[in-house]
Design an enzyme around this catalytic site. Structure first.
Site, PDB file in Angstrom:
ATOM      1  N   ASP A 114      -1.881   1.005   0.184  1.00 43.79           N
ATOM      2  CA  ASP A 114      -0.962   0.075   0.843  1.00 43.79           C
ATOM      3  C   ASP A 114      -1.376  -0.047   2.302  1.00 43.79           C
ATOM      4  O   ASP A 114      -2.247   0.673   2.797  1.00 43.79           O
ATOM      5  CB  ASP A 114       0.497   0.543   0.727  1.00 43.79           C
ATOM      6  CG  ASP A 114       0.686   1.968   1.222  1.00 43.79           C
ATOM      7  OD1 ASP A 114      -0.243   2.512   1.855  1.00 43.79           O
ATOM      8  OD2 ASP A 114       1.748   2.565   0.965  1.00 43.79           O
ATOM      9  N   ASP A 142       0.271  -0.410   6.327  1.00 44.07           N
ATOM     10  CA  ASP A 142       1.424  -0.264   7.205  1.00 44.07           C
ATOM     11  C   ASP A 142       1.141  -0.974   8.520  1.00 44.07           C
ATOM     12  O   ASP A 142      -0.010  -1.051   8.977  1.00 44.07           O
ATOM     13  CB  ASP A 142       1.730   1.214   7.472  1.00 44.07           C
ATOM     14  CG  ASP A 142       2.070   1.971   6.191  1.00 44.07           C
ATOM     15  OD1 ASP A 142       2.546   1.319   5.240  1.00 44.07           O
ATOM     16  OD2 ASP A 142       1.834   3.203   6.136  1.00 44.07           O
ATOM     17  N   ASP A 197       0.182  12.334  13.481  1.00 37.17           N
ATOM     18  CA  ASP A 197      -0.082  13.717  13.091  1.00 37.17           C
ATOM     19  C   ASP A 197      -1.573  14.052  13.110  1.00 37.17           C
ATOM     20  O   ASP A 197      -1.994  15.012  13.751  1.00 37.17           O
ATOM     21  CB  ASP A 197       0.519  13.997  11.710  1.00 37.17           C
ATOM     22  CG  ASP A 197       0.146  12.927  10.694  1.00 37.17           C
ATOM     23  OD1 ASP A 197      -0.643  12.024  11.042  1.00 37.17           O
ATOM     24  OD2 ASP A 197       0.650  12.991   9.555  1.00 37.17           O
TER      25      ASP A 197
END
Length: 709
Positions: free
Chosen positions: A52, A54, A129
């Site tokens: 996907d 984002d 992260d």
């Protein structure tokens, strides 16, 4: 800040889906900065197919909602996001975030509980992260922003946390699971700072994470298509102890086989259910619980249900399991003994079970991996049989069912489904085996005697219970006979005695009473024949005032005792009129009114007879009997005016006395009702009809004043 051209990194706008391009273009036209970020850019650089895409922007979630309208939905409380629908694709749009500004956003251990502090693109880069996820790609401008050397880490296949590694793990312990997932998926290696964070203290922080979030993260790990390389990492690092209750020290053969099969299905583009892998992980726990319940002498079906429910309830403490996944796991476990040792009559029904395919796959995988668990029942090679059965036509399947040998089932299980005790069979002594010793024979005989005593006691107890049950049944039958519902009693009964005596009884009574005059009684009056017409009734009424010749009086007919005559229920209106029972008190008022109307009618008839000219008896034509409705009602009730059956030779009429006329004038009319309040609805039908009242008033109006002359 390093800004690189997309063409240098071999990023092409045409390779992107239209959905992400449309979202970026819409936000840019609205005046906001928008970029593609995260795994979409990373996988594209690695030559992989992104799952996907984002997007990230400087627009707040409510501003994104204003731009896209109904196509947008704001979700999340800890991390607010905007889900934008573009055609059939779902694009996740996040807002630039900044580091937390106060302690209200973290716990005492430093874990982030809220991350809704908005910032710019440089602050947002620091909130990422891993370095490989901190690339910002603007497809419309064709540029890529790299703030931390992410392209170099991708080329060197290194996983590196941004910032201080211990602090970043304390902020979100789920990053440990993400690191394992990226290592298994991409084949990257941890840097030294990240590798030092996989210890028990950090794994214990996972217990503070929501079970729902851990379930979502486990779904990503189990359905990513890289479960085979991920399983050893989960067991070696100690993560499995915080994801599964009572996990084994290493992956079992069944779990490894399920992992291989899952990756194959994902690679072939087939659908999978994450709950299937949970069923394999929890299979050993289910067998242990099932064995415990079976030792309690619980029925096998109940033991299965109890064991499955207990295992699933304990697993909810670690990771949340939705209801549909819970039922899916339970059905797989319950189908295993049915598929491994089916009855021939149940084969067709099992093949139509909604979870048959999942249960069959689980059985086949157990058979392929050689499931040697000591508590597991043998598959009996039924996995291959079921696989062949599904390839047959309908007629061939019926033939396969007819040829199915049920002996496999009888020899497969130690338990007996019919629960019947088998007869004692003397053991067969093999010649190659030494015969049993005397002590063993004595022990065997003693056990046989104890079993016989037990059977004898059971038979006696059964006989006693049967006897008590029969006694209870007799008592219940006796109580039922005494309490049987009787036929409802009628509201009124009619004694079956004739109102008018028979002709023979009447003649005999006349012959007996002709010599001695008798005083008529009430019974004689009731049984006396009625007058033939109205004129005879008037003449007989006036007879007491004039000395008339003696006429025979009807003798009293003996009335049978009320108890000796059985009551007869009236079935027709004619029978209802012949009742000689006492009149209920509710009908007495109407009876008095009918008697007054009859007296009034007799007085009027007398006056009319007086006005008529005297004619010889021979010329007098026989007048038909005229009766009013009131008279008819009186005849039916047995309260007629007393009359004597006589035939006078000469018809004589006498003018009524003044006293009789005065009493007749003062008598109330038939239609007049005393003022005793409104008549209830139940009693309105018993009043004299309006027609009878009108006839009486009409006769009074037509009478001339001849009484005074």
């Amino acid at each position: 800040m390093a800004e690189r051209a997309a063409k240098q990194l071999e990023l092409n706008k045409s390779e992107l889906p239209n959905s992400i391009i449309e979202v970026i273009a819409t936000l840019s036209r609205a005046g906001f900065d928008a970029y593609i970020v995260g795994g979409g850019v990373r996988d594209t650089l690695l030559g992989l197919r992104p799952k996907d895409f984002d997007a990230v922007t400087d627009a707040k979630p409510h501003e994104v909602k204003d731009v896209f309208g109904k196509r947008c939905r704001v979700i999340g409380r800890r991390f607010q996001l905007a889900h934008v629908y573009s055609g059939r694709d779902l694009i996740e749009v996040a807002t630039f975030r900044a580091p937390p500004t106060s302690d209200a956003h973290t716990t005492q251990d430093g874990m982030l509980i809220r991350d809704n502090v908005w910032g710019d693109i440089q602050q947002d880069f620091a909130r990422r992260d891993f370095s490989i996820n901190a690339l910002y790609y603007q497809p419309l401008k064709g540029i890529v922003h790299d703030f931390c050397g992410a392209v170099d880490d991708i080329n060197s296949k290194t996983l590196r946390l941004l910032g201080d590694a211990p602090v970043r793990i304390e902020e979100d312990p789920v990053r440990l699971l993400r690191a394992l997932r990226f290592k298994a998926k991409l084949g990257f290696e941890f840097d030294d700072a990240l590798a030092a964070q996989f210890h028990d203290d950090n794994w214990a922080l996972l217990d503070q994470i929501s079970p729902h979030r851990l379930y979502d993260e486990s779904q990503k790990m189990f359905t990513g298509g890289y479960l085979v390389p991920l399983l050893p990492l989960l067991f070696e690092s100690g993560a499995m102890a915080h994801l599964i209750i009572y996990p084994p020290s290493e992956p079992t053969p069944l779990v490894q086989q399920v992992a291989v099969n899952t990756d194959k299905r994902i690679g072939a583009g087939k659908s999978i259910n994450p709950a299937f892998f949970y069923a394999a992980l929890l299979w050993d726990n289910y067998l242990y619980q099932l064995d415990k319940f079976k030792k309690r002498n619980m029925p096998f079906a109940d033991a299965q249900m109890q064991a499955a429910s207990k295992v699933i309830d304990r697993q909810r403490i670690k990771t949340a399991i939705p209801k549909f996944a819970e039922q899916f796991i339970r059905d797989i476990w319950l189908l295993q003994p049915k598929l491994s040792a089916p009855r021939s009559k149940q084969i067709a029904h099992l093949a139509e079970h909604p979870r048959f395919r999942a249960g069959f796959d689980f059985l086949l995988l157990r058979e392929e991996c050689g499931d040697r668990h000591p508590l597991a029942e043998s598959t009996n090679g039924m996995g291959a049989w079921w696989q062949h059965y599904q390839t047959l036509s309908e007629s061939e399947q019926q033939q396969a069912i007819a040829n199915f040998d049920d002996s496999l089932r009888r020899g497969a299980h130690k338990r007996s489904r019919n629960r019947k005790r088998q007869k004692d069979v003397s053991p067969v002594i093999d010649s190659r085996v030494e015969p049993p010793t005397t002590e063993q024979q004595d022990a065997a005989q003693e056990s046989s005697r104890s079993r016989r005593r037990t059977r004898r006691a059971d038979k006696q107890q059964l006989k006693q219970d049967t006897h008590e049950l029969q006694q209870l049944q007799r008592l219940s039958l006796a109580s039922n006979d005494s309490g049987k519902e009787k036929r409802p009693q009628p509201l009124f009964v009619i004694r079956n005695n004739p109102v008018v005596p028979k002709l023979e009884d009447y003649q005999a009574a006349n012959n007996t009473a002709s010599d001695a005059p008798q005083v008529p009684t009430n019974e004689a009056k009731n049984h006396a024949p009625k007058a033939k017409n109205k004129t005879d009734a008037v003449a007989e009424t006036q007879a007491p005032s004039k000395k008339a010749p003696a006429t025979p009086v009807v003798a009293k007919v003996p009335k049978p005792a009320p108890d000796s005559v059985p009551p007869v229920i009236a079935k027709t209106p004619e029978e209802a009129g012949n009742s000689n029972q006492p009149i209920p008190f509710k009908r007495r008022r109407a009876l008095h009114l009918n008697q007054d109307a009859l007296k009034r009618s007799v007085a009027n008839d007398t006056a009319q007879t007086e006005q008529q000219p005297q004619t010889p008896p021979k010329a007098t034509a026989k007048q038909p009997r005229v009766t009013t409705k009131a008279q008819t009602a009186q005849d039916n009730k047995g309260n007629d005016v007393d009359s004597v059956s006589s035939a006078p030779k000469k018809r004589t009429t006498k003018k009524p006395s003044a006293k009789a006329l005065a009493s007749a004038d003062n008598a109330p009319s038939a239609g007049t009702v005393p003022n005793k309040g409104p008549i209830p609805a139940k009693r309105r039908r018993r009043e004299p009809s309006n027609a009878a009242t009108e006839d009486t008033h009409a006769q009074e109006t037509r009478q001339p004043d001849t009484e005074q002359g």
